[in-house]
Design a protein around this motif. Sequence first.
Motif, PDB file in Angstrom:
ATOM      1  N   ARG A  52      -0.250   6.150  43.861  1.00 32.97           N
ATOM      2  CA  ARG A  52      -0.284   5.241  42.717  1.00 32.97           C
ATOM      3  C   ARG A  52       1.065   4.566  42.470  1.00 32.97           C
ATOM      4  O   ARG A  52       1.146   3.343  42.335  1.00 32.97           O
ATOM      5  CB  ARG A  52      -0.720   5.995  41.449  1.00 32.97           C
ATOM      6  CG  ARG A  52      -2.195   6.392  41.430  1.00 32.97           C
ATOM      7  CD  ARG A  52      -2.517   7.186  40.172  1.00 32.97           C
ATOM      8  NE  ARG A  52      -2.146   6.418  38.977  1.00 32.97           N
ATOM      9  CZ  ARG A  52      -2.938   5.535  38.391  1.00 32.97           C
ATOM     10  NH1 ARG A  52      -4.150   5.306  38.846  1.00 32.97           N
ATOM     11  NH2 ARG A  52      -2.519   4.888  37.329  1.00 32.97           N
ATOM     12  N   CYS A  82      -9.085  12.219  41.213  1.00 34.13           N
ATOM     13  CA  CYS A  82      -8.043  11.841  42.171  1.00 34.13           C
ATOM     14  C   CYS A  82      -8.473  12.049  43.617  1.00 34.13           C
ATOM     15  O   CYS A  82      -7.636  12.002  44.520  1.00 34.13           O
ATOM     16  CB  CYS A  82      -6.783  12.654  41.890  1.00 34.13           C
ATOM     17  SG  CYS A  82      -7.030  14.418  42.201  1.00 34.13           S
ATOM     18  N   THR A 133      -3.700   1.800  42.692  1.00 32.04           N
ATOM     19  CA  THR A 133      -4.020   2.494  41.439  1.00 32.04           C
ATOM     20  C   THR A 133      -5.523   2.743  41.265  1.00 32.04           C
ATOM     21  O   THR A 133      -5.953   3.136  40.188  1.00 32.04           O
ATOM     22  CB  THR A 133      -3.476   1.708  40.242  1.00 32.04           C
ATOM     23  OG1 THR A 133      -3.968   0.367  40.341  1.00 32.04           O
ATOM     24  CG2 THR A 133      -1.961   1.705  40.233  1.00 32.04           C
ATOM     25  N   HIS A 149      -7.498   7.696  40.548  1.00 33.09           N
ATOM     26  CA  HIS A 149      -7.165   7.984  39.144  1.00 33.09           C
ATOM     27  C   HIS A 149      -6.632   9.403  38.950  1.00 33.09           C
ATOM     28  O   HIS A 149      -6.983  10.304  39.706  1.00 33.09           O
ATOM     29  CB  HIS A 149      -8.402   7.793  38.268  1.00 33.09           C
ATOM     30  CG  HIS A 149      -8.834   6.363  38.186  1.00 33.09           C
ATOM     31  ND1 HIS A 149     -10.089   5.976  37.778  1.00 33.09           N
ATOM     32  CD2 HIS A 149      -8.174   5.221  38.474  1.00 33.09           C
ATOM     33  CE1 HIS A 149     -10.172   4.657  37.811  1.00 33.09           C
ATOM     34  NE2 HIS A 149      -9.021   4.172  38.239  1.00 33.09           N
TER      35      HIS A 149
END
Lengths: 289, 178
Positions: B48, B68, B54, B57
């Motif tokens: 990220r 993630c 991005t 998460h």
Amino acid sequence: MQAHSFDYVRPQTLAKAIQVLSENGNRAKVLAGGQSLIPVLKLRLANPRLLVDINDLPGLAFIEERGDRLRIGALSRHRDFERSKLIRAKYPIFSDVASVLGDPQVRNLGTIGGALAHADPASDWGTALLAFEAELIARGPNGTRTIPIDRFFKDTFTTALRSSEILTEIRVPKSAPGDGGAYLKLKRKTGDFATIGVAVQLGLDTKRNVVGARIGLAAVGSTPIRATRSEKALIGSKAGPAAFAEAAKLASEEAHPSSDLRGSEEYKRAMIEVFTRRALESATARTGR
Amino acid sequence: MATKRKKVSPKRKSIRRDNGGHTITVAVNGREYTRVVEPRVLLVDFIRDELRLTGTHVGCDTSHCGACTVLLDGHSVKSCTMLAVQADGREITTIEGLSQQGRLHPIQEAFKAHHGLQCGFCTPGVVLAALELLQVENAPSEDRIRTAISGNLCRCTGYQNIVDSVAAAGEMMRSGKG
């Protein structure tokens, strides 16, 4: 969340890894799958100066029968047990463990050796291996050492491994006709630790008399523990509801659960009884006798 | 899974070389990135903050929620529970690597068609967990689908539409559509 600063090495040989560990003593930690260690580092429950990543070490990931043993490389991932035909056919208790441990992502990275060395009292692997006369092979600066599973867990997060040693292999007796085992875990949700867990490995003769019995219990002590009184009561008895009810009751008496957010002491004790009975039934069905 | 991505210029230097930095090379979505990272940097923060991808998460940051999730050499892992240095020399797939030349991946199409998301926060992780499954079996049972996504929490959908979406994606991949 971020861990304290540490240095990181990824040695390419076991000898080099052991040398680095010997030079650094308690300041170093072995990194295998990292599924326990990295959360511990992020929560700053441990603050090693150095991580020794053993993932590149060759020859530590295998699951095979050799001689009179099932031999398991310590770097075998949980998912390897889910997918192994040998395990599914002859050691379904280990398929049980691999299918209830963590979640798919954790099982993709986490290793059996790492889970054992972490020594959580709720360890699914530790509990299942207590149901066997398992041997743990450790390599250190002075060579190789064999540690019986009954002497491996010393306390919560504490094992017989020295800081300069690496757990390389796990050996259990090869499955014989009339053997059967099962691991049952009570959990609140996928990914959670066991509220309680029960591992049973039975040996039955052709008349369904119990000739071998070992029982491991998860999350009801400072380490995974054996229910030895329950085992003794089973041996020599006829596999069936009466013997199993008695053994389950004994196992619940041998458990030392604490009340916590996963349940009260009474509840966990009651569940040990229920799950021991069910695991005995499932193990018996798998003996094929 | 190679994508034609514009070279990302590493504007933000969050990691200092004088703090025990390690040089790593990671292939992310088919493109190689070489960076210097401190060993304690998590893979998710590397993806990220350093690579500026991005789509992956951070949900719980404690290995519970699966938001993630990325693929590491084809296997789903939680990038909040792995160090960036561990990914040196490995291949990572993030949600940004799925669409090809502006065309959505069948799993993304299926999530759109079957309402497999509401707020969308968990979706990148769920899609990658589903991709791992569909790469090896494209006609999975409902049980297999539910197991495959059991490491991913969704607070909106109640999961039913996610399961429907994954099944539909398998069908699309089977029939060669998308």
